[in-house]
Write a protein that holds these residues in place. Structure first.
Motif, mmCIF file in Angstrom:
data_model
loop_
_atom_site.group_PDB
_atom_site.id
_atom_site.type_symbol
_atom_site.label_atom_id
_atom_site.label_comp_id
_atom_site.label_asym_id
_atom_site.label_seq_id
_atom_site.Cartn_x
_atom_site.Cartn_y
_atom_site.Cartn_z
ATOM 1 N N GLY A 60 65.462 79.239 24.895
ATOM 2 C CA GLY A 60 64.009 79.122 24.935
ATOM 3 C C GLY A 60 63.590 78.270 26.115
ATOM 4 O O GLY A 60 64.416 77.784 26.893
ATOM 5 N N GLN A 96 60.895 83.101 24.464
ATOM 6 C CA GLN A 96 60.193 82.230 23.536
ATOM 7 C C GLN A 96 59.962 80.866 24.168
ATOM 8 O O GLN A 96 60.874 80.268 24.738
ATOM 9 C CB GLN A 96 60.978 82.080 22.234
ATOM 10 N N GLY A 124 56.503 84.695 24.369
ATOM 11 C CA GLY A 124 56.026 84.314 23.046
ATOM 12 C C GLY A 124 55.782 82.822 22.970
ATOM 13 O O GLY A 124 56.577 82.028 23.484
ATOM 14 N N ASN A 126 55.184 79.288 20.774
ATOM 15 C CA ASN A 126 55.389 78.584 19.513
ATOM 16 C C ASN A 126 54.841 77.171 19.676
ATOM 17 O O ASN A 126 55.250 76.442 20.583
ATOM 18 C CB ASN A 126 56.876 78.535 19.165
#
Length: 430
Positions: A60, A96, A124, A126
């Protein structure tokens, strides 16, 4: 306990401890054509990211919304689209990212820029929301993992990001640490202008000053005055520095003996102003003296959750190239980190590439500590562990005033030292 200096290892034999340097920044500087410098830097940066995407586990990226972390996200996204060397099977269907955001508005909340990067790259997002309540719930554990006192609650925000990444399955994270020290962040304009003045490049000083005023809207008169001041004899500068340190020690709230020891160590740093004479030496000083602390914070936070942090801006090839051949293009047309902005200007929205308002990894620290006065007073009442290090009577007397004025950096240091000392007493050792 002694820490090794940057870029050293130690040979330990019976009765002998010998630190040895294994790497140093290059001394020689060249100035290739600007286009060549751009292309070579962009190639090295992309290759550094490519190398750090190699993994057989989930990877990530930390994302704050600034140019550094956003560049890594954008470059990773491009590599995932265009190169078979980056396996989508290992990284997932899309990259991510992990970010700290806040419910309150302020310079610490960069959600708008983060969303722009995600929309542009298809990565993405988070999010984790650090809060004052969560800070106090995690604080003793965080202090224990850090091993040494740390200077601000920004370390807690990073802690929250690392924990969330681990909970969601990432075991490797790419991060933008080191870009400011390598590429001239922190707005070192006065040092750069002073370097030009000393070289007699007055026309360049004038043009650069106009560019800085246009781009950054800074007070050029103050910058030039600072640049001229840095050219004064080192003895005069050191004398002024000693006065500032005396004042800082007196107002620190440290126990007088400890404050005296700190003051003596700081005043003995005789080459401090020699490192401020030009931009390369100033940044070299940051890399060897300041950056190791930042790297230690990140290492302890990531390892607390069994995460490997990888830092593309600290690839030794990229660092050596910037210091030896691209140093003159760190600041250009009024922009800091110009090489990096140019390298990714086609991969990111202009609002992110050409940001002027980026701040450090801040948190709503003042709000958090103002709401925590009872807990702070309780921490500052522990005479047993803390008394030999902090002047607790002074700290308690100053607390309300400092919280009201928003001068919470000092308050945080008292809290942190006290909790660190408490965590290292025999009754609390793990």
């Amino acid at each position: 306990i002694t820490s090794l200096p940057a870029a050293h290892y130690a040979l330990v034999t019976e009765g002998n401890y010998a630190p040895q340097r294994y790497w140093a920044l290059p001394d020689r500087q060249m100035e290739p054509p600007i286009r060549q410098a751009q292309q070579q830097y962009a190639h090295l940066f992309a290759d550094s990211v490519r190398l750090r995407l190699r993994a057989d586990v989930a990877v990530g990226t930390c994302l704050s919304g600034g140019i550094d972390s956003s560049s890594i996200v954008a470059t990773s996204a491009k590599l995932m689209r265009t190169e078979h060397a980056v396996s989508l099977e290992r990284l997932g269907e899309r990259q991510q990212t992990f970010s700290a955001v806040y419910d309150t508005e302020g310079p610490w909340n960069e959600r708008r820029y983060i969303d722009l990067v995600l929309s542009h790259t298809g990565a993405g997002g988070n999010y984790v929301w650090p809060s004052g309540e969560r800070l106090w719930a995690d604080l003793e554990q965080l202090v224990w993992h850090q091993d040494e006192p740390f200077q601000s609650t920004s370390i807690f925000a990073q802690w929250c990001v690392m924990r969330q990444a681990r909970e969601l399955g990432a075991t490797v994270l790419l991060d933008g640490q080191g870009a400011d020290e390598v590429l001239g962040g922190y707005r070192p304009f006065a040092i750069w202008l002073g370097e030009l003045l000393r070289a007699g490049r007055l026309r360049k000083v004038l043009r650069a000053s106009l560019d800085i005023r246009s781009v950054m809207e800074l007070n050029i008169a103050w910058l030039l005055a600072r640049a001229v001041t840095l050219q004064l004899p080192g003895s005069l500068l050191s004398q002024a520095r000693r006065k500032r340190l005396d004042h800082a020690a007196a107002a620190s709230g440290l126990h007088p003996d400890l404050a005296h020891d700190w003051l003596r160590a700081e005043q003995n740093e005789s080459d401090f102003y020699a490192d401020q004479r030009n931009l390369n030496s100033h940044l070299a000083h940051l890399i060897e003296e300041s950056l190791p602390d930042l790297l230690r914070y990140e290492d302890r936070n990531s390892m607390a959750f069994s995460i490997e942090a990888r830092l593309p801006f600290l690839d030794y090839r990229l660092v050596e190239y910037v210091f030896s051949q691209a140093a003159h293009y760190r600041i250009h047309n009024g922009w800091t980190k110009w090489l990096q902005r140019e390298a990714v200007k086609d991969l990111l929205p202009g609002e992110v590439v050409w940001r002027r308002d980026k701040v450090g990894f801040e948190t709503p620290e003042t709000r958090w500590l103002r709401a925590s006065r009872p807990q702070i007073l309780d921490i500052l009442s522990d005479d047993t562990a803390t008394g030999p290090y902090i002047d607790l009577a002074y700290a308690r007397k100053q607390l309300s005033h400092l919280l009201e004025q928003g001068d919470t950096g000092k308050v945080w240091r008292w809290i942190n030292i006290a909790l660190w000392l408490r965590s290292n007493t025999p009754a609390n050792s793990r």
